[in-house]
Design a protein around this motif. Structure first.
Motif, short mmCIF file in Angstrom:
data_model
loop_
_atom_site.label_atom_id
_atom_site.label_comp_id
_atom_site.label_asym_id
_atom_site.label_seq_id
_atom_site.Cartn_x
_atom_site.Cartn_y
_atom_site.Cartn_z
N UNK A 1 36.21 33.97 45.21
CA UNK A 1 36.71 33.61 43.88
C UNK A 1 38.23 33.71 43.82
N UNK A 2 38.79 34.73 44.46
CA UNK A 2 40.24 34.89 44.48
C UNK A 2 40.90 33.71 45.17
N UNK A 3 40.32 33.25 46.27
CA UNK A 3 40.88 32.10 46.99
C UNK A 3 40.89 30.85 46.10
N UNK A 4 39.82 30.68 45.33
CA UNK A 4 39.76 29.54 44.41
C UNK A 4 40.89 29.60 43.39
N UNK A 5 41.24 30.82 43.00
CA UNK A 5 42.26 31.00 41.96
C UNK A 5 43.68 31.07 42.53
N UNK A 6 43.81 31.00 43.83
CA UNK A 6 45.14 31.08 44.44
C UNK A 6 45.70 32.48 44.51
N UNK A 7 44.81 33.48 44.43
CA UNK A 7 45.23 34.89 44.53
C UNK A 7 45.30 35.29 46.00
N UNK A 8 46.37 35.95 46.39
CA UNK A 8 46.51 36.42 47.76
C UNK A 8 45.45 37.47 48.06
N UNK A 9 44.79 37.34 49.23
CA UNK A 9 43.72 38.25 49.62
C UNK A 9 44.12 38.98 50.90
N UNK A 10 44.07 40.30 50.85
CA UNK A 10 44.35 41.13 52.01
C UNK A 10 43.09 41.89 52.41
N UNK A 11 42.75 41.80 53.69
CA UNK A 11 41.56 42.46 54.22
C UNK A 11 41.95 43.40 55.34
N UNK A 12 41.51 44.66 55.23
CA UNK A 12 41.78 45.65 56.26
C UNK A 12 40.50 45.93 57.04
N UNK B 1 44.62 37.61 35.87
CA UNK B 1 45.99 38.12 35.92
C UNK B 1 46.28 38.96 37.18
N UNK B 2 45.42 38.87 38.20
CA UNK B 2 45.65 39.59 39.45
C UNK B 2 46.48 38.73 40.40
N UNK B 3 47.45 39.34 41.06
CA UNK B 3 48.29 38.63 42.03
C UNK B 3 47.83 38.86 43.47
N UNK B 4 47.19 40.01 43.71
CA UNK B 4 46.76 40.33 45.07
C UNK B 4 45.46 41.11 45.01
N UNK B 5 44.49 40.70 45.82
CA UNK B 5 43.21 41.41 45.97
C UNK B 5 43.21 42.10 47.32
N UNK B 6 42.92 43.39 47.32
CA UNK B 6 42.91 44.19 48.53
C UNK B 6 41.49 44.73 48.75
N UNK C 1 29.65 41.43 61.62
CA UNK C 1 29.43 40.43 60.58
C UNK C 1 30.67 40.20 59.73
N UNK C 2 31.85 40.37 60.34
CA UNK C 2 33.09 40.28 59.58
C UNK C 2 33.70 38.89 59.53
N UNK C 3 33.07 37.90 60.16
CA UNK C 3 33.68 36.57 60.26
C UNK C 3 34.02 35.97 58.90
N UNK C 4 33.11 36.10 57.93
CA UNK C 4 33.38 35.54 56.61
C UNK C 4 34.50 36.28 55.90
N UNK C 5 34.56 37.58 56.08
CA UNK C 5 35.64 38.36 55.47
C UNK C 5 36.98 37.93 56.04
N UNK C 6 37.06 37.78 57.35
CA UNK C 6 38.30 37.36 58.00
C UNK C 6 38.68 35.96 57.54
N UNK C 7 37.72 35.05 57.48
CA UNK C 7 38.00 33.67 57.11
C UNK C 7 38.53 33.53 55.70
N UNK C 8 38.15 34.47 54.82
CA UNK C 8 38.59 34.39 53.42
C UNK C 8 39.80 35.27 53.12
N UNK C 9 40.43 35.80 54.16
CA UNK C 9 41.63 36.62 53.98
C UNK C 9 42.88 35.80 54.25
#
Length: 295
Positions: free
Chosen positions: A149-160, A129-134, A167-175
């Motif tokens: 997991x959020x990307x699989x579920x279609x949940x918007x992901x925000x990364x700051x 039931x989450x709409x946005x993951x921060x 080593x942030x490449x994976x974090x950026x790619x999944x945002x």
């Protein structure tokens, strides 16, 4: 609408002095405040004040300070039921000394003895039931698993991202939405010109990128429009910049939740962050939605 924030939390002690003392001398504070801090925690506190259903997951010690860190969020109406209190650990805190008039700061902090947040300490059911993951990138292993997991579920992901993270490449790619300091963005993307920088970041995975530049304002680019938006810093009488980036993040999330136009979203976040600088600490000057829009 429901937002889950996962990442840093702390307890901030903030004091204002007329001027910084020379070594071995004393300076009396004209103002002092104790309040919750940390990027992910302050962003979610702002969203809670603005009426958004919120949940926060972070890790603290099972000590009085850890309980106080949690209460600074729970008292805002944030769901803290999945926060982790590590037995025997000493919780984190910061002390920020602010020079009156100039707004200059001296910050000392400790991470305490709290261990890092591990993936097996968070059940992915927290995304129900989450709409946005921060996330703020400060607990990479646990955050990356939730982002995937959020990307699989279609949940918007925000990364700051506001510091050098090799080593942030994976974090950026999944945002879906990347909010980055200019320093992080230029080091990560390897280019300096702002428009090229935005395009390079979009090429790494996100569909929206925002680069913050302190008193020089903010730029952003949407993958669909491919046109850079630039806004100057909103003018205010600055008292303290502590937590301004955290409020910017929360305000941007608010705009995403309400599907605002990209330029309006950035303008709102820019104003909210600037207004937060009119008092000490990140949570002393969280203005209402109406006040921010009318400023």
């Amino acid at each position: 609408m429901r937002v889950l924030s996962v990442g840093s939390c702390t307890l901030d002690h903030l004091g204002v002095v007329e001027r910084f003392a020379e070594p071995n001398l004393k300076a009396e504070m004209s103002k002092f405040s104790v309040q919750g801090g940390g990027c992910a925690a302050t962003a979610i506190a702002a969203l809670a004040r603005w009426g958004v259903e919120t949940k926060f997951i972070g890790k603290v010690g099972n000590d009085p300070r850890g309980k106080l860190i949690e209460s600074t969020l729970a008292d805002e109406g944030v769901d803290t039921s999945d926060m982790i209190h590590e037995e025997g650990a000493i919780s984190q805190f910061r002390f920020v000394l602010i020079e009156s008039g100039s707004g200059r700061k001296q910050t000392v902090y400790t991470r305490g003895s709290v261990s890092g947040l591990e993936p097996d300490e968070i059940d992915v059911s927290v995304l129900d039931d989450v709409d946005l993951l921060l996330v703020d990138g400060k607990q990479k292993a646990a955050q990356l698993e939730l982002m995937r997991e959020a990307k699989k579920r279609g949940i918007t992901v925000m990364f700051e991202a506001n510091r050098s993270q090799r080593d942030a490449a994976e974090l950026v790619a999944n945002a879906d939405c990347l909010v980055a300091s200019e320093r992080f963005a230029s080091q990560f993307a390897g280019v300096g010109r702002l428009e090229s920088l935005c395009r390079a970041l979009l090429d790494r995975g996100p569909c929206r990128v925002i680069v913050t530049m302190g008193d020089e304002g903010v730029v952003g680019m949407d993958a669909d429009a491919q046109e850079m938006i630039r806004q100057e810093a909103h003018p205010v009488d600055v008292v303290d910049t502590t937590g301004a980036g955290d409020i910017f993040l929360g305000a941007l999330a608010y705009g995403l939740l309400h599907e605002w136009d990209f330029a309006h979203m950035i303008e709102f976040a820019n104003k909210a962050a600037a207004l937060s600088c009119t008092d000490i600490g990140g949570r002393s000057a969280i203005f209402s939605i109406a006040e921010i829009q009318e400023s």
